[in-house]
Design a protein around this motif. Structure first.
Motif, PDB file in Angstrom:
ATOM      1  N   ARG A 120     -22.835  -1.572  -3.480  1.00  0.00           N
ATOM      2  CA  ARG A 120     -22.923  -2.637  -2.476  1.00  0.00           C
ATOM      3  C   ARG A 120     -22.035  -3.816  -2.860  1.00  0.00           C
ATOM      4  NH1 ARG A 120     -29.107  -3.622  -1.472  1.00  0.00           N
ATOM      5  NH2 ARG A 120     -28.292  -5.406  -0.333  1.00  0.00           N
ATOM      6  N   ALA A 121     -21.982  -4.133  -4.150  1.00  0.00           N
ATOM      7  CA  ALA A 121     -21.109  -5.221  -4.603  1.00  0.00           C
ATOM      8  C   ALA A 121     -19.645  -4.874  -4.320  1.00  0.00           C
ATOM      9  CB  ALA A 121     -21.320  -5.487  -6.085  1.00  0.00           C
ATOM     10  N   ALA A 122     -19.258  -3.635  -4.604  1.00  0.00           N
ATOM     11  CA  ALA A 122     -17.861  -3.219  -4.382  1.00  0.00           C
ATOM     12  C   ALA A 122     -17.490  -3.309  -2.911  1.00  0.00           C
ATOM     13  CB  ALA A 122     -17.655  -1.794  -4.894  1.00  0.00           C
ATOM     14  N   ARG A 123     -18.392  -2.896  -2.043  1.00  0.00           N
ATOM     15  CA  ARG A 123     -18.112  -2.955  -0.604  1.00  0.00           C
ATOM     16  C   ARG A 123     -17.909  -4.392  -0.130  1.00  0.00           C
ATOM     17  NH1 ARG A 123     -22.529   1.635   1.149  1.00  0.00           N
ATOM     18  NH2 ARG A 123     -21.136   3.419   0.837  1.00  0.00           N
ATOM     19  N   ARG A 124     -18.586  -5.314  -0.768  1.00  0.00           N
ATOM     20  CA  ARG A 124     -18.454  -6.723  -0.384  1.00  0.00           C
ATOM     21  C   ARG A 124     -17.228  -7.379  -1.013  1.00  0.00           C
ATOM     22  NH1 ARG A 124     -23.036 -11.048   0.614  1.00  0.00           N
ATOM     23  NH2 ARG A 124     -21.748 -12.899   0.677  1.00  0.00           N
ATOM     24  N   LEU A 125     -16.914  -7.010  -2.248  1.00  0.00           N
ATOM     25  CA  LEU A 125     -15.842  -7.681  -2.983  1.00  0.00           C
ATOM     26  C   LEU A 125     -14.447  -7.125  -2.727  1.00  0.00           C
ATOM     27  CD1 LEU A 125     -17.618  -7.980  -6.448  1.00  0.00           C
ATOM     28  CD2 LEU A 125     -17.065  -9.864  -4.876  1.00  0.00           C
ATOM     29  N   TYR A 126     -14.364  -5.824  -2.455  1.00  0.00           N
ATOM     30  CA  TYR A 126     -13.054  -5.176  -2.398  1.00  0.00           C
ATOM     31  C   TYR A 126     -12.828  -4.536  -1.031  1.00  0.00           C
ATOM     32  CZ  TYR A 126     -14.158  -5.596  -7.355  1.00  0.00           C
ATOM     33  OH  TYR A 126     -14.561  -6.076  -8.567  1.00  0.00           O
ATOM     34  N   ASN A 127     -11.592  -4.180  -0.783  1.00  0.00           N
ATOM     35  CA  ASN A 127     -11.240  -3.569   0.491  1.00  0.00           C
ATOM     36  C   ASN A 127     -10.607  -2.199   0.260  1.00  0.00           C
ATOM     37  OD1 ASN A 127     -10.977  -3.367   3.248  1.00  0.00           O
ATOM     38  ND2 ASN A 127      -9.031  -4.455   3.317  1.00  0.00           N
ATOM     39  N   PHE A 128     -11.323  -1.342  -0.479  1.00  0.00           N
ATOM     40  CA  PHE A 128     -10.831   0.007  -0.726  1.00  0.00           C
ATOM     41  C   PHE A 128     -11.365   0.938   0.359  1.00  0.00           C
ATOM     42  CE2 PHE A 128     -10.978  -1.582  -5.236  1.00  0.00           C
ATOM     43  CZ  PHE A 128      -9.606  -1.595  -5.430  1.00  0.00           C
ATOM     44  N   GLY A 129     -10.636   1.997   0.635  1.00  0.00           N
ATOM     45  CA  GLY A 129     -11.108   2.995   1.596  1.00  0.00           C
ATOM     46  C   GLY A 129     -12.210   3.862   1.022  1.00  0.00           C
ATOM     47  N   CYS A 130     -12.322   3.877  -0.294  1.00  0.00           N
ATOM     48  CA  CYS A 130     -13.328   4.685  -0.985  1.00  0.00           C
ATOM     49  C   CYS A 130     -13.989   3.785  -2.034  1.00  0.00           C
ATOM     50  CB  CYS A 130     -12.650   5.880  -1.661  1.00  0.00           C
ATOM     51  SG  CYS A 130     -13.768   6.909  -2.617  1.00  0.00           S
ATOM     52  N   ASN A 131     -15.277   3.942  -2.188  1.00  0.00           N
ATOM     53  CA  ASN A 131     -15.992   3.136  -3.176  1.00  0.00           C
ATOM     54  C   ASN A 131     -16.816   3.999  -4.119  1.00  0.00           C
ATOM     55  OD1 ASN A 131     -15.350   0.295  -2.476  1.00  0.00           O
ATOM     56  ND2 ASN A 131     -16.159   0.933  -0.505  1.00  0.00           N
TER      57      ASN A 131
END
Length: 182
Positions: A120-131
């Motif tokens: 959830r943190a990655a989805r909020r902090l970064y704009n990658f197509g895959c997490n």
């Protein structure tokens, strides 16, 4: 990262059931530093495995036939949680679900533990197509051992979450958007 204390956790399951834990892994972080990584093979109830799960992690019934069941392993993990009742997991919905379902299966009490989700943190902090955990670790050049083995994944998660905290420029208190209570 003084004052940053948590335990990253990961589980592998023998079947599609969350209470079929066959491996548990933790990575202990104190003051922003990894101090210990451990893993345990766990005998799931009935020691039954699905073909697909074995293909993912490579753990087989022969590997866990003489291993302790969840209650014994959970008791060891709880010793770590006495000092640091904070868990971090990548896709915490899965790993926290494994804990909840296993505690229920074995009729065990649910402790008061706060958890955070590095996904959830990655989805909020970064704009990658895959997490996914391995993808994010590749992007940030975070080394890892064998993906889908609990100890290695727990350490990958710990390293990723430390990176997320750094990139967010905050401590655990400000990460309320990705936490919950066990």
């Amino acid at each position: 990262m003084q004052g940053i204390n948590f335990i990253a956790i990961d589980f592998e399951t023998a079947t599609g059931k969350r209470a079929s834990i066959c491996e548990a892994g933790i990575c202990v972080v104190r003051n922003g530093e990894i101090v210990e990584t451990r893993s345990w093979l766990v005998r799931p109830q009935g020691n039954s495995y699905s073909y697909w799960n074995m293909q993912i992690h490579g753990i087989r019934p022969n590997d866990t036939v003489n291993s302790p069941e969840f209650p014994e392993v959970w008791a060891e993990i709880c010793e770590y949680l006495k000092d640091t009742p904070v868990l971090v997991a990548h896709n915490a919905a899965f790993d926290i679900g494994c804990i909840r379902h296993s505690l229920e299966l074995y009729g065990m009490e649910k402790p008061d533990i706060t958890y955070y989700c590095s996904l959830r943190a990655a989805r909020r902090l970064y704009n990658f197509g895959c997490n996914s955990l391995d993808y994010l670790c590749d992007q940030f050049k975070i080394s890892y051992g064998q993906h889908h083995r609990a100890g290695d994944d727990a350490e990958m998660c710990a390293r990723l979450f430390l990176r997320e905290l750094k990139d967010a420029g905050c401590g655990l208190e400000e990460m309320g958007y990705c936490n919950g209570i066990l």
